[in-house]
Write an enzyme that holds these catalytic residues in place. Structure first.
Site, mmCIF file in Angstrom:
data_model
loop_
_atom_site.group_PDB
_atom_site.id
_atom_site.type_symbol
_atom_site.label_atom_id
_atom_site.label_comp_id
_atom_site.label_asym_id
_atom_site.label_seq_id
_atom_site.Cartn_x
_atom_site.Cartn_y
_atom_site.Cartn_z
ATOM 1 N N HIS A 229 -9.159 -8.016 1.214
ATOM 2 C CA HIS A 229 -8.073 -6.972 1.451
ATOM 3 C C HIS A 229 -7.382 -6.721 0.231
ATOM 4 C CE1 HIS A 229 -5.013 -9.911 2.241
ATOM 5 N NE2 HIS A 229 -4.128 -9.189 1.957
ATOM 6 N N CYS B 156 4.093 -7.795 -3.166
ATOM 7 C CA CYS B 156 3.413 -9.063 -3.293
ATOM 8 C C CYS B 156 1.959 -8.982 -2.426
ATOM 9 C CB CYS B 156 4.235 -10.114 -3.107
ATOM 10 S SG CYS B 156 3.408 -11.588 -2.934
ATOM 11 N N VAL B 157 1.054 -9.092 -2.793
ATOM 12 C CA VAL B 157 -0.187 -9.083 -2.167
ATOM 13 C C VAL B 157 -0.961 -10.329 -2.293
ATOM 14 C CG1 VAL B 157 -2.447 -8.007 -1.400
ATOM 15 C CG2 VAL B 157 -0.745 -6.558 -2.265
ATOM 16 N N THR C 120 -9.730 -12.820 2.998
ATOM 17 C CA THR C 120 -10.626 -11.717 2.856
ATOM 18 C C THR C 120 -10.258 -11.031 1.433
ATOM 19 O OG1 THR C 120 -8.741 -10.182 3.854
ATOM 20 C CG2 THR C 120 -10.375 -11.458 5.269
ATOM 21 N N TYR D 199 0.635 -1.126 0.066
ATOM 22 C CA TYR D 199 -0.103 -0.096 -0.017
ATOM 23 C C TYR D 199 0.804 1.348 -0.064
ATOM 24 C CZ TYR D 199 -3.734 3.362 1.017
ATOM 25 O OH TYR D 199 -4.716 4.150 1.128
#
Length: 166
Positions: free
Chosen positions: A97, A89-90, A95, A66
């Site tokens: 998010h 890296c997400v 969830t 972010y």
């Protein structure tokens, strides 16, 4: 194109510009460090392989993906930086998010690029799980860091073309 159909480390190197005089910033998210360090190594080595000088590559770290947008803006505003490569890296997880973070980061990096007129490259993996991340950070699908670095180089080449013809 889905990266399971293309190796991220395979790309055309036809007509790459001379980048020996260019300065790059590589911004790395500290979240998912195993993956982001591999992305950094890929980006860094690709830049060196294609003519960048080690002293012309700086690294910055941010806590998570972010924060890549603001960190990229700070770096892109520097007069001595020609391109920024944002690496993160997400992982999907349980969830949503990742939907919010990935959208915000993509939009934020686009805004920074448009605001500064400099290439700000989205080198953020958005995998469903840890294994997919590893596969795209130097594993069986190549390295997104390689792809991000070569994208920065190609965008600088396009910038040279565009501005030399006007």
């Amino acid at each position: 194109m889905a990266s399971d159909l293309k190796n991220l480390s395979v790309f055309s190197t036809d007509e790459l510009p001379d980048i020996s005089h260019r300065r790059f910033a590589i911004l790395v998210s500290e979240w998912n460090t195993e993956v982001t360090e591999a992305l950094f190594e890929g980006a860094y080595q690709t830049l060196l392989q294609h003519g960048a000088k080690a002293e012309n590559i700086i690294r910055g770290n941010v806590p998570g993906s972010y924060e890549l947008s603001l960190g990229s803006q700070w770096l892109a505003q520097r007069a001595d930086i020609d391109a920024v490569i944002a690496l993160g890296c997400v992982i999907q997880g349980e969830t949503k998010h990742n939907d919010y973070i990935n959208h915000a980061v993509a939009q934020g990096l686009t805004n920074v690029s448009l605001k500064t007129g400099k290439p700000v490259i989205f080198g953020v993996l958005t995998p469903n799980d840890q294994q997919q991340a590893i596969d795209r950070a130097g594993g069986k699908h190549g390295n997104k860091g390689d792809e991000a670095a070569i994208t920065a180089v190609k965008m600088l080449g396009l910038q040279e073309q565009v501005y030399s013809k006007f």
